[in-house]
Design a protein around this motif. Structure first.
Motif, PDB file in Angstrom:
ATOM      1  N   GLN A 152       0.838  -1.205   0.000  1.00 30.87           N
ATOM      2  CA  GLN A 152       0.000   0.000   0.000  1.00 30.87           C
ATOM      3  C   GLN A 152       0.870   1.251   0.000  1.00 30.87           C
ATOM      4  O   GLN A 152       1.943   1.271   0.602  1.00 30.87           O
ATOM      5  CB  GLN A 152      -0.820   0.018   1.274  1.00 30.87           C
ATOM      6  N   ALA A 153       0.386   2.304  -0.643  1.00 34.01           N
ATOM      7  CA  ALA A 153       1.163   3.545  -0.702  1.00 34.01           C
ATOM      8  C   ALA A 153       1.237   4.236   0.656  1.00 34.01           C
ATOM      9  O   ALA A 153       2.203   4.923   0.958  1.00 34.01           O
ATOM     10  CB  ALA A 153       0.556   4.488  -1.732  1.00 34.01           C
ATOM     11  N   ILE A 154       0.219   4.061   1.493  1.00 34.46           N
ATOM     12  CA  ILE A 154       0.219   4.692   2.814  1.00 34.46           C
ATOM     13  C   ILE A 154      -0.308   3.693   3.840  1.00 34.46           C
ATOM     14  O   ILE A 154      -1.394   3.147   3.674  1.00 34.46           O
ATOM     15  CB  ILE A 154      -0.678   5.954   2.852  1.00 34.46           C
ATOM     16  N   GLU A 155       0.473   3.432   4.870  1.00 33.99           N
ATOM     17  CA  GLU A 155       0.037   2.536   5.939  1.00 33.99           C
ATOM     18  C   GLU A 155       0.133   3.275   7.260  1.00 33.99           C
ATOM     19  O   GLU A 155       1.013   4.111   7.436  1.00 33.99           O
ATOM     20  CB  GLU A 155       0.987   1.339   6.044  1.00 33.99           C
ATOM     21  N   GLU A 156      -0.744   2.906   8.189  1.00 36.65           N
ATOM     22  CA  GLU A 156      -0.694   3.498   9.529  1.00 36.65           C
ATOM     23  C   GLU A 156      -0.637   2.380  10.558  1.00 36.65           C
ATOM     24  O   GLU A 156      -1.359   1.396  10.431  1.00 36.65           O
ATOM     25  CB  GLU A 156      -1.959   4.349   9.771  1.00 36.65           C
ATOM     26  N   PHE A 187       3.216   6.429  10.340  1.00 38.02           N
ATOM     27  CA  PHE A 187       2.729   6.303   8.959  1.00 38.02           C
ATOM     28  C   PHE A 187       3.907   5.932   8.066  1.00 38.02           C
ATOM     29  O   PHE A 187       5.011   6.466   8.225  1.00 38.02           O
ATOM     30  CB  PHE A 187       2.140   7.630   8.472  1.00 38.02           C
ATOM     31  N   THR A 188       3.661   5.037   7.128  1.00 38.14           N
ATOM     32  CA  THR A 188       4.685   4.728   6.133  1.00 38.14           C
ATOM     33  C   THR A 188       4.137   5.064   4.756  1.00 38.14           C
ATOM     34  O   THR A 188       3.071   4.574   4.363  1.00 38.14           O
ATOM     35  CB  THR A 188       5.095   3.244   6.195  1.00 38.14           C
ATOM     36  N   LEU A 189       4.858   5.934   4.059  1.00 38.83           N
ATOM     37  CA  LEU A 189       4.482   6.324   2.691  1.00 38.83           C
ATOM     38  C   LEU A 189       5.453   5.641   1.737  1.00 38.83           C
ATOM     39  O   LEU A 189       6.660   5.612   2.005  1.00 38.83           O
ATOM     40  CB  LEU A 189       4.618   7.842   2.520  1.00 38.83           C
ATOM     41  N   ARG A 190       4.927   5.079   0.652  1.00 41.70           N
ATOM     42  CA  ARG A 190       5.816   4.436  -0.336  1.00 41.70           C
ATOM     43  C   ARG A 190       5.512   4.976  -1.717  1.00 41.70           C
ATOM     44  O   ARG A 190       4.344   5.107  -2.086  1.00 41.70           O
ATOM     45  CB  ARG A 190       5.569   2.918  -0.380  1.00 41.70           C
ATOM     46  N   ASN A 191       6.558   5.237  -2.495  1.00 40.29           N
ATOM     47  CA  ASN A 191       6.298   5.601  -3.881  1.00 40.29           C
ATOM     48  C   ASN A 191       6.531   4.392  -4.788  1.00 40.29           C
ATOM     49  O   ASN A 191       6.935   3.321  -4.306  1.00 40.29           O
ATOM     50  CB  ASN A 191       7.088   6.852  -4.302  1.00 40.29           C
ATOM     51  N   LYS A 192       6.264   4.541  -6.062  1.00 36.69           N
ATOM     52  CA  LYS A 192       6.306   3.376  -6.964  1.00 36.69           C
ATOM     53  C   LYS A 192       7.735   2.928  -7.248  1.00 36.69           C
ATOM     54  O   LYS A 192       7.960   1.844  -7.769  1.00 36.69           O
ATOM     55  CB  LYS A 192       5.573   3.708  -8.274  1.00 36.69           C
ATOM     56  N   GLN A 193       8.720   3.772  -6.905  1.00 38.67           N
ATOM     57  CA  GLN A 193      10.125   3.391  -7.094  1.00 38.67           C
ATOM     58  C   GLN A 193      10.661   2.610  -5.893  1.00 38.67           C
ATOM     59  O   GLN A 193      11.832   2.240  -5.871  1.00 38.67           O
ATOM     60  CB  GLN A 193      10.998   4.637  -7.286  1.00 38.67           C
ATOM     61  N   GLY A 194       9.799   2.410  -4.878  1.00 42.51           N
ATOM     62  CA  GLY A 194      10.209   1.653  -3.699  1.00 42.51           C
ATOM     63  C   GLY A 194      10.788   2.492  -2.581  1.00 42.51           C
ATOM     64  O   GLY A 194      11.178   1.960  -1.541  1.00 42.51           O
ATOM     65  N   LEU A 195      10.865   3.813  -2.755  1.00 41.24           N
ATOM     66  CA  LEU A 195      11.316   4.661  -1.651  1.00 41.24           C
ATOM     67  C   LEU A 195      10.243   4.659  -0.570  1.00 41.24           C
ATOM     68  O   LEU A 195       9.047   4.537  -0.879  1.00 41.24           O
ATOM     69  CB  LEU A 195      11.530   6.105  -2.122  1.00 41.24           C
ATOM     70  N   SER A 196      10.651   4.791   0.680  1.00 46.12           N
ATOM     71  CA  SER A 196       9.636   4.891   1.727  1.00 46.12           C
ATOM     72  C   SER A 196      10.036   5.948   2.744  1.00 46.12           C
ATOM     73  O   SER A 196      11.224   6.234   2.949  1.00 46.12           O
ATOM     74  CB  SER A 196       9.399   3.545   2.398  1.00 46.12           C
ATOM     75  N   LEU A 197       8.998   6.506   3.350  1.00 43.69           N
ATOM     76  CA  LEU A 197       9.156   7.577   4.335  1.00 43.69           C
ATOM     77  C   LEU A 197       8.330   7.201   5.558  1.00 43.69           C
ATOM     78  O   LEU A 197       7.129   6.943   5.437  1.00 43.69           O
ATOM     79  CB  LEU A 197       8.605   8.889   3.740  1.00 43.69           C
ATOM     80  N   GLY A 198       8.972   7.138   6.723  1.00 46.12           N
ATOM     81  CA  GLY A 198       8.249   6.907   7.971  1.00 46.12           C
ATOM     82  C   GLY A 198       8.061   8.231   8.677  1.00 46.12           C
ATOM     83  O   GLY A 198       9.021   8.996   8.834  1.00 46.12           O
ATOM     84  N   ARG A 238       1.213  14.253  -6.935  1.00 45.15           N
ATOM     85  CA  ARG A 238       2.674  14.143  -6.877  1.00 45.15           C
ATOM     86  C   ARG A 238       3.151  12.836  -6.234  1.00 45.15           C
ATOM     87  O   ARG A 238       4.262  12.371  -6.480  1.00 45.15           O
ATOM     88  CB  ARG A 238       3.203  15.332  -6.074  1.00 45.15           C
ATOM     89  N   GLY A 239       2.299  12.261  -5.345  1.00 43.44           N
ATOM     90  CA  GLY A 239       2.673  11.034  -4.641  1.00 43.44           C
ATOM     91  C   GLY A 239       1.917  10.941  -3.334  1.00 43.44           C
ATOM     92  O   GLY A 239       1.150  11.856  -2.988  1.00 43.44           O
ATOM     93  N   PRO A 240       2.156   9.865  -2.552  1.00 37.93           N
ATOM     94  CA  PRO A 240       1.474   9.732  -1.266  1.00 37.93           C
ATOM     95  C   PRO A 240       1.899  10.854  -0.309  1.00 37.93           C
ATOM     96  O   PRO A 240       3.064  11.272  -0.338  1.00 37.93           O
ATOM     97  CB  PRO A 240       1.937   8.374  -0.746  1.00 37.93           C
ATOM     98  N   SER A 241       0.968  11.307   0.522  1.00 33.66           N
ATOM     99  CA  SER A 241       1.319  12.415   1.416  1.00 33.66           C
ATOM    100  C   SER A 241       0.660  12.262   2.776  1.00 33.66           C
ATOM    101  O   SER A 241      -0.302  11.500   2.941  1.00 33.66           O
ATOM    102  CB  SER A 241       0.902  13.759   0.797  1.00 33.66           C
ATOM    103  N   LEU A 242       1.209  12.981   3.746  1.00 34.76           N
ATOM    104  CA  LEU A 242       0.627  13.040   5.082  1.00 34.76           C
ATOM    105  C   LEU A 242       0.449  14.510   5.428  1.00 34.76           C
ATOM    106  O   LEU A 242       1.418  15.283   5.424  1.00 34.76           O
ATOM    107  CB  LEU A 242       1.560  12.366   6.101  1.00 34.76           C
ATOM    108  N   LEU A 243      -0.813  14.883   5.695  1.00 34.28           N
ATOM    109  CA  LEU A 243      -1.111  16.268   6.050  1.00 34.28           C
ATOM    110  C   LEU A 243      -1.240  16.356   7.565  1.00 34.28           C
ATOM    111  O   LEU A 243      -2.075  15.670   8.168  1.00 34.28           O
ATOM    112  CB  LEU A 243      -2.412  16.709   5.374  1.00 34.28           C
ATOM    113  N   LEU A 244      -0.414  17.187   8.169  1.00 35.20           N
ATOM    114  CA  LEU A 244      -0.384  17.318   9.632  1.00 35.20           C
ATOM    115  C   LEU A 244      -0.921  18.682  10.033  1.00 35.20           C
ATOM    116  O   LEU A 244      -0.678  19.680   9.337  1.00 35.20           O
ATOM    117  CB  LEU A 244       1.052  17.180  10.134  1.00 35.20           C
ATOM    118  N   ASN A 245      -1.610  18.716  11.140  1.00 35.39           N
ATOM    119  CA  ASN A 245      -2.168  19.982  11.621  1.00 35.39           C
ATOM    120  C   ASN A 245      -1.923  20.124  13.124  1.00 35.39           C
ATOM    121  O   ASN A 245      -2.118  19.178  13.882  1.00 35.39           O
ATOM    122  CB  ASN A 245      -3.678  20.017  11.338  1.00 35.39           C
ATOM    123  N   TYR A 246      -1.483  21.324  13.525  1.00 32.92           N
ATOM    124  CA  TYR A 246      -1.325  21.611  14.949  1.00 32.92           C
ATOM    125  C   TYR A 246      -1.841  23.017  15.237  1.00 32.92           C
ATOM    126  O   TYR A 246      -1.531  23.966  14.509  1.00 32.92           O
ATOM    127  CB  TYR A 246       0.148  21.491  15.384  1.00 32.92           C
TER     128      TYR A 246
END
Ligand code: BGC
Length: 351
Positions: free
Chosen positions: A6-10, A25-36, A131-139
């Motif tokens: 999945q592109a975005i997991e929680e 949260f883990t974001l993945r793009n189609k090239q296999g990069l991931s961002l935690g 542009r790709g998977p994203s996480l929108l944060l609010n404070y």
């Protein structure tokens, strides 16, 4: 291709000391990069990037547990605010009124105070964007928090671009005039081995000037040319080449811990700020930003992995701006929209 993931997991990241549940949260793009990213401090906990042989490694310094993030003062991967960097003695005046902020790194206010944006829980919404998977944060920062005037409602979006970029978009609005300076504080080590120092990384910074600091690491107000000093990175050079120089600025900071005045055009689009490459892995990171400044910190005080095992490129307005009339203003007023963007683009050296 990681088509089955999945592109975005929680998932759950644990409970804070106060008992609040935090997600990772883990974001993945189609090239296999991931961002935690965790919504505790809007903190980046991992960034998996390929080297020149296609081997993926984490290129940011990180802790294993939420408890370590809660106790640390190193700002690993965090969102920093309400005012990133230092405000001398934690004092400033605005519209005729004096303010005293928390003095959390004596004798200054650093990175938003005792409990800055790096130590609070953000609301998080995972979203797929063009542009790709994203996480929108609010404070929502209350009036009076850490001594700041008025409320500040902040949105930060992390997007893992399909073009192998990490895009950070900041927006904020206030109900009373307040200083605002927001940044992201990842410590990068492009070798992928956090136990190795970053001294052989080659760094280029698109800046002809920097803001020299006094003994308390607060800008003197001077805008000095980098020319013919160890602070000159206008051509790519190893981070470690001149780091132990006896140049006064290098001695004061114990290495690099300086704000560069970027040669941006100020036209509102993100412009080239820096390029870093690591010769062995071949990994390359380019930074573009709409911000006028960038703190280059060579991890001089890094206790957890060892000094100089990570470097930060914190795009920002200049430190102590509320006390420096000659610096670009950091005052946000009601009705104005604060917007800022920084893009990290990843690639590899061509052999
Ligand atoms: C500052 C350093 C500080 C570090 C961690 C950096 O942004 O410039 O002086 O030690 O953050 O707190």
């Amino acid at each position: 291709m990681f088509v089955n993931k999945q592109a975005i997991e929680e998932r759950a990241f644990g409970l804070t000391r106060a008992g609040q549940a935090v997600s990772l949260f883990t974001l993945r793009n189609k090239q296999g990069l991931s961002l935690g990213v965790t919504n505790y401090g809007g903190t980046v906990t991992s960034l998996q990037i390929p080297d020149r042989n296609g081997r993926f490694d984490n290129v940011v310094l990180a802790y294993d547990s939420l408890q370590q993030y809660e106790s640390s003062e190193a700002y690993f991967g965090a969102l920093v605010g309400r005012f990133a960097n230092r405000i001398a003695a934690g004092r400033f005046s605005l519209d005729g009124q004096d303010y005293q902020l928390a003095v959390n790194q004596s004798p200054n206010h650093l990175h938003g105070g005792e409990r800055g944006f790096d130590k609070v829980i953000w609301k998080a919404i995972a979203e797929q964007t063009a542009r790709g998977p994203s996480l929108l944060l609010n404070y929502h920062s209350r009036g009076g928090e850490e001594g700041y005037p008025g409320t500040l409602n902040v949105h930060v979006r992390y997007t893992l671009g399909e073009d192998n970029s990490l895009v950070i978009d900041y927006q904020a609005e206030c109900d009373r005039a307040t200083p605002v300076n927001l940044t992201h504080h990842s410590y990068f080590n492009l070798s992928g081995d956090p136990g190795r120092d970053v001294l052989r990384h080659q760094l280029e910074i698109n800046a002809d000037y920097y803001t020299p600091v006094d003994r308390n690491l607060v800008p003197t107000g001077e805008i000095a040319p980098v020319g013919a000093s160890p602070l000159d990175f206008r051509r790519p050079l190893p981070i470690g080449g001149r780091i132990d120089s006896n140049h006064e600025q290098m001695v004061i900071a114990g290495g690099y811990d300086h704000n560069y005045v970027l040669n941006g055009d100020g036209a509102g689009e993100a412009t080239f700020a820096a390029r870093v490459s690591e010769p062995e892995s071949g990994r390359v990171m380019e930074v573009h930003t709409t911000e006028p400044g960038m703190q280059f910190y060579s991890g001089n005080f890094l206790a957890d992995y060892g000094p100089r095992c990570g470097f930060c490129l914190e795009t920002q307005h200049f430190p102590d701006s509320p006390n420096q009339p000659g610096f670009p203003s950091t005052i946000l007023r009601p009705g104005q929209a604060f917007r800022s963007q920084t893009i990290h683009s990843f690639s590899t050296l061509i052999d």
